[in-house]
Design an enzyme around this catalytic site. Structure first.
Site, PDB file in Angstrom:
ATOM      1  N   SER A 147       0.927  -1.345   0.154  1.00 12.73           N
ATOM      2  CA  SER A 147      -0.079   0.017  -0.145  1.00 12.73           C
ATOM      3  C   SER A 147       0.398   1.087   0.338  1.00 12.73           C
ATOM      4  CB  SER A 147      -0.918   0.039   1.300  1.00 12.73           C
ATOM      5  OG  SER A 147      -1.355   1.155   1.591  1.00 12.73           O
ATOM      6  N   TYR A 160      -2.730  -0.186   9.589  1.00 17.05           N
ATOM      7  CA  TYR A 160      -2.114  -0.213   8.827  1.00 17.05           C
ATOM      8  C   TYR A 160      -0.884   0.054   7.679  1.00 17.05           C
ATOM      9  CZ  TYR A 160      -4.391  -1.671   3.956  1.00 17.05           C
ATOM     10  OH  TYR A 160      -3.808  -1.951   1.857  1.00 17.05           O
TER      11      TYR A 160
END
Length: 247
Positions: A147, A160
Protein backbone atom coordinates in the site's frame (compact mmCIF):
# COMPACT_ATOMS: atom_id res chain seq x y z
CA UNK A 1 1.09 -32.37 -10.45
CA UNK A 2 2.57 -29.86 -12.86
CA UNK A 3 1.32 -29.83 -16.46
CA UNK A 4 4.38 -27.93 -17.68
CA UNK A 5 2.47 -24.65 -17.55
CA UNK A 6 3.62 -21.90 -15.19
CA UNK A 7 1.97 -22.10 -11.78
CA UNK A 8 0.81 -19.32 -9.45
CA UNK A 9 -0.56 -19.21 -5.93
CA UNK A 10 -2.85 -16.27 -5.12
CA UNK A 11 -3.99 -15.53 -1.57
CA UNK A 12 -7.09 -13.50 -0.85
CA UNK A 13 -8.45 -14.66 -4.20
CA UNK A 14 -12.18 -14.79 -3.48
CA UNK A 15 -12.90 -11.18 -4.48
CA UNK A 16 -11.44 -7.82 -5.43
CA UNK A 17 -7.77 -7.60 -6.39
CA UNK A 18 -7.03 -11.27 -5.72
CA UNK A 19 -9.87 -12.49 -7.90
CA UNK A 20 -8.87 -10.15 -10.73
CA UNK A 21 -5.24 -11.30 -10.49
CA UNK A 22 -6.23 -14.97 -10.57
CA UNK A 23 -8.34 -14.42 -13.69
CA UNK A 24 -5.53 -12.58 -15.49
CA UNK A 25 -2.97 -15.24 -14.64
CA UNK A 26 -5.30 -18.03 -15.76
CA UNK A 27 -5.93 -16.16 -19.02
CA UNK A 28 -2.15 -15.93 -19.47
CA UNK A 29 -1.80 -19.70 -19.20
CA UNK A 30 -1.11 -20.35 -15.52
CA UNK A 31 -2.33 -23.20 -13.39
CA UNK A 32 -3.23 -21.96 -9.92
CA UNK A 33 -3.77 -22.48 -6.26
CA UNK A 34 -6.27 -20.00 -4.85
CA UNK A 35 -6.98 -19.33 -1.19
CA UNK A 36 -9.27 -17.21 0.97
CA UNK A 37 -11.69 -17.74 3.85
CA UNK A 38 -14.83 -17.97 1.70
CA UNK A 39 -15.31 -21.53 0.45
CA UNK A 40 -18.26 -20.80 -1.84
CA UNK A 41 -16.58 -17.86 -3.58
CA UNK A 42 -13.38 -19.87 -4.09
CA UNK A 43 -15.28 -22.81 -5.54
CA UNK A 44 -17.11 -20.51 -7.95
CA UNK A 45 -13.88 -18.86 -9.07
CA UNK A 46 -12.12 -22.20 -9.49
CA UNK A 47 -14.93 -23.45 -11.70
CA UNK A 48 -14.70 -20.33 -13.84
CA UNK A 49 -10.93 -20.61 -14.25
CA UNK A 50 -11.18 -24.26 -15.25
CA UNK A 51 -14.06 -23.77 -17.67
CA UNK A 52 -12.94 -20.53 -19.35
CA UNK A 53 -9.16 -20.95 -19.38
CA UNK A 54 -8.46 -24.65 -18.95
CA UNK A 55 -6.40 -24.06 -15.82
CA UNK A 56 -5.74 -26.72 -13.23
CA UNK A 57 -6.89 -25.09 -10.00
CA UNK A 58 -6.33 -26.18 -6.41
CA UNK A 59 -8.50 -24.58 -3.74
CA UNK A 60 -7.54 -24.11 -0.08
CA UNK A 61 -9.82 -22.35 2.40
CA UNK A 62 -7.34 -20.51 4.62
CA UNK A 63 -7.36 -18.21 7.63
CA UNK A 64 -4.12 -16.30 7.10
CA UNK A 65 -3.98 -15.31 10.79
CA UNK A 66 -3.52 -18.98 11.73
CA UNK A 67 -0.01 -20.35 11.14
CA UNK A 68 -1.23 -23.95 10.82
CA UNK A 69 -3.60 -22.85 8.04
CA UNK A 70 -0.80 -21.05 6.22
CA UNK A 71 1.44 -24.13 6.36
CA UNK A 72 -1.47 -26.29 5.19
CA UNK A 73 -1.91 -23.95 2.22
CA UNK A 74 1.73 -24.46 1.28
CA UNK A 75 1.35 -28.23 1.59
CA UNK A 76 -1.81 -28.19 -0.51
CA UNK A 77 0.00 -26.29 -3.24
CA UNK A 78 3.03 -28.60 -3.24
CA UNK A 79 0.83 -31.69 -3.46
CA UNK A 80 -1.37 -30.24 -6.21
CA UNK A 81 1.29 -28.77 -8.48
CA UNK A 82 4.84 -29.55 -7.35
CA UNK A 83 5.93 -26.28 -8.93
CA UNK A 84 5.65 -22.55 -8.22
CA UNK A 85 6.55 -19.67 -10.53
CA UNK A 86 4.52 -16.82 -8.98
CA UNK A 87 3.49 -16.25 -5.36
CA UNK A 88 0.94 -13.43 -5.07
CA UNK A 89 0.50 -12.32 -1.46
CA UNK A 90 -2.76 -10.44 -1.64
CA UNK A 91 -4.66 -11.50 1.49
CA UNK A 92 -4.86 -8.63 3.90
CA UNK A 93 -6.73 -6.94 6.73
CA UNK A 94 -7.42 -3.23 6.90
CA UNK A 95 -8.80 -1.24 9.82
CA UNK A 96 -8.30 2.46 10.41
CA UNK A 97 -8.20 4.31 13.72
CA UNK A 98 -6.33 6.93 15.68
CA UNK A 99 -2.96 5.85 17.03
CA UNK A 100 -3.80 7.26 20.48
CA UNK A 101 -6.43 4.63 21.18
CA UNK A 102 -5.95 1.95 18.51
CA UNK A 103 -6.51 -1.53 20.02
CA UNK A 104 -3.21 -3.39 20.17
CA UNK A 105 -5.03 -6.72 19.84
CA UNK A 106 -6.37 -5.57 16.47
CA UNK A 107 -2.88 -4.48 15.43
CA UNK A 108 -1.52 -7.92 16.38
CA UNK A 109 -4.10 -9.67 14.20
CA UNK A 110 -3.43 -7.29 11.31
CA UNK A 111 0.31 -7.92 11.56
CA UNK A 112 -0.29 -11.68 11.58
CA UNK A 113 -2.38 -11.51 8.42
CA UNK A 114 -0.52 -8.80 6.50
CA UNK A 115 3.09 -9.68 7.38
CA UNK A 116 3.59 -12.88 9.35
CA UNK A 117 1.59 -15.02 6.94
CA UNK A 118 3.71 -13.75 4.04
CA UNK A 119 6.88 -14.58 5.94
CA UNK A 120 5.73 -18.12 6.77
CA UNK A 121 4.29 -18.89 3.34
CA UNK A 122 7.34 -17.44 1.62
CA UNK A 123 9.65 -19.66 3.67
CA UNK A 124 7.54 -22.74 3.01
CA UNK A 125 7.48 -22.23 -0.76
CA UNK A 126 10.95 -20.76 -1.31
CA UNK A 127 12.41 -24.10 -2.48
CA UNK A 128 9.89 -24.25 -5.34
CA UNK A 129 10.51 -20.60 -6.23
CA UNK A 130 14.26 -21.29 -6.30
CA UNK A 131 13.64 -24.15 -8.74
CA UNK A 132 11.77 -21.76 -11.02
CA UNK A 133 14.54 -19.20 -10.58
CA UNK A 134 17.15 -21.67 -11.76
CA UNK A 135 15.16 -23.31 -14.56
CA UNK A 136 13.00 -20.64 -16.21
CA UNK A 137 13.62 -17.38 -18.03
CA UNK A 138 11.17 -15.46 -15.87
CA UNK A 139 12.39 -16.99 -12.63
CA UNK A 140 10.47 -17.17 -9.39
CA UNK A 141 8.33 -14.16 -8.49
CA UNK A 142 7.02 -13.03 -5.13
CA UNK A 143 4.51 -10.21 -5.56
CA UNK A 144 3.07 -8.69 -2.40
CA UNK A 145 0.12 -6.32 -2.55
CA UNK A 146 1.22 -3.61 -0.13
CA UNK A 147 0.00 0.00 0.00
CA UNK A 148 0.98 3.61 -0.46
CA UNK A 149 0.44 3.91 3.31
CA UNK A 150 3.58 1.80 3.75
CA UNK A 151 5.60 4.52 1.97
CA UNK A 152 3.96 7.74 3.17
CA UNK A 153 2.18 8.33 6.45
CA UNK A 154 -1.60 8.80 6.43
CA UNK A 155 -3.88 9.87 9.28
CA UNK A 156 -5.68 6.91 10.91
CA UNK A 157 -3.33 4.41 9.24
CA UNK A 158 -0.58 4.00 11.84
CA UNK A 159 -1.31 0.28 12.23
CA UNK A 160 -2.18 -0.62 8.65
CA UNK A 161 0.67 1.48 7.24
CA UNK A 162 3.15 -0.11 9.63
CA UNK A 163 2.22 -3.60 8.44
CA UNK A 164 2.53 -2.58 4.81
CA UNK A 165 5.88 -0.89 5.45
CA UNK A 166 7.09 -4.16 6.98
CA UNK A 167 5.89 -6.05 3.90
CA UNK A 168 7.73 -3.63 1.60
CA UNK A 169 10.92 -4.01 3.61
CA UNK A 170 10.59 -7.80 3.62
CA UNK A 171 10.27 -7.90 -0.18
CA UNK A 172 13.41 -5.79 -0.56
CA UNK A 173 15.40 -7.98 1.82
CA UNK A 174 14.28 -11.22 0.15
CA UNK A 175 15.37 -9.82 -3.22
CA UNK A 176 18.85 -8.97 -1.90
CA UNK A 177 19.24 -12.55 -0.68
CA UNK A 178 17.63 -14.47 -3.52
CA UNK A 179 17.77 -12.46 -6.77
CA UNK A 180 21.10 -13.85 -8.01
CA UNK A 181 19.38 -17.23 -7.96
CA UNK A 182 16.46 -15.92 -9.99
CA UNK A 183 13.92 -15.21 -7.23
CA UNK A 184 12.77 -11.60 -6.99
CA UNK A 185 10.17 -9.98 -4.74
CA UNK A 186 8.16 -6.86 -5.51
CA UNK A 187 5.83 -4.84 -3.30
CA UNK A 188 2.97 -3.37 -5.32
CA UNK A 189 1.96 -0.17 -3.53
CA UNK A 190 -1.33 1.38 -4.67
CA UNK A 191 -3.23 4.26 -3.17
CA UNK A 192 -6.85 3.63 -2.29
CA UNK A 193 -8.36 1.00 -4.57
CA UNK A 194 -12.09 0.72 -5.25
CA UNK A 195 -12.76 -2.50 -3.30
CA UNK A 196 -15.04 -3.63 -0.50
CA UNK A 197 -12.31 -2.67 1.98
CA UNK A 198 -12.54 1.01 1.01
CA UNK A 199 -16.33 1.34 0.72
CA UNK A 200 -16.48 3.11 4.08
CA UNK A 201 -14.17 5.87 2.84
CA UNK A 202 -16.52 7.12 0.11
CA UNK A 203 -17.37 10.30 2.02
CA UNK A 204 -13.72 11.40 2.27
CA UNK A 205 -12.21 9.71 -0.81
CA UNK A 206 -14.48 9.94 -3.88
CA UNK A 207 -14.93 6.61 -5.61
CA UNK A 208 -14.08 8.12 -9.00
CA UNK A 209 -10.59 9.02 -7.72
CA UNK A 210 -9.83 5.52 -6.43
CA UNK A 211 -7.65 3.17 -8.47
CA UNK A 212 -9.63 0.52 -10.39
CA UNK A 213 -9.12 -3.08 -9.29
CA UNK A 214 -8.22 -4.07 -12.85
CA UNK A 215 -5.33 -1.60 -12.90
CA UNK A 216 -3.78 -3.23 -9.84
CA UNK A 217 -4.32 -6.68 -11.37
CA UNK A 218 -2.61 -5.52 -14.56
CA UNK A 219 0.34 -4.20 -12.54
CA UNK A 220 0.71 -7.57 -10.85
CA UNK A 221 0.35 -9.50 -14.11
CA UNK A 222 2.90 -7.28 -15.86
CA UNK A 223 5.54 -8.17 -13.27
CA UNK A 224 5.11 -11.86 -14.06
CA UNK A 225 6.13 -11.18 -17.66
CA UNK A 226 9.55 -9.73 -16.77
CA UNK A 227 12.70 -11.81 -16.97
CA UNK A 228 14.51 -12.95 -13.86
CA UNK A 229 17.23 -10.41 -14.65
CA UNK A 230 14.99 -7.44 -13.87
CA UNK A 231 14.31 -6.38 -10.29
CA UNK A 232 11.42 -4.07 -9.40
CA UNK A 233 11.65 -3.48 -5.63
CA UNK A 234 8.44 -1.43 -5.40
CA UNK A 235 5.71 -0.69 -7.93
CA UNK A 236 3.81 2.43 -6.92
CA UNK A 237 0.32 3.22 -8.23
CA UNK A 238 -0.85 6.70 -7.24
CA UNK A 239 -4.27 8.29 -7.53
CA UNK A 240 -4.83 11.47 -9.55
CA UNK A 241 -4.72 14.76 -7.68
CA UNK A 242 -2.47 17.52 -6.42
CA UNK A 243 -0.50 15.33 -3.99
CA UNK A 244 1.09 12.23 -5.46
CA UNK A 245 2.42 10.61 -2.27
CA UNK A 246 -0.85 9.92 -0.53
CA UNK A 247 -3.15 6.98 -0.32
Amino acid sequence: MSTGRPVALVTGASRGIGEAVAVRLAAAGHDLTISARGADALASLASRLRDEYGSQVAVCVTDMSAEDDVRRLAATHREAHGRLDVLVLNAGMGAIGRFADYPVRRFDKMFAINVRSAYVLGQELLPLLREAGAATERGGKIIAVASMTGLAGEPLNSAYGATKAALISWCAAVTTEESLGGVVATAVCPGYVATAMTEGLADSVPLDTMIPVDDVAEAVASLTRLSRRTVVPTFVLARPGRHTWRA
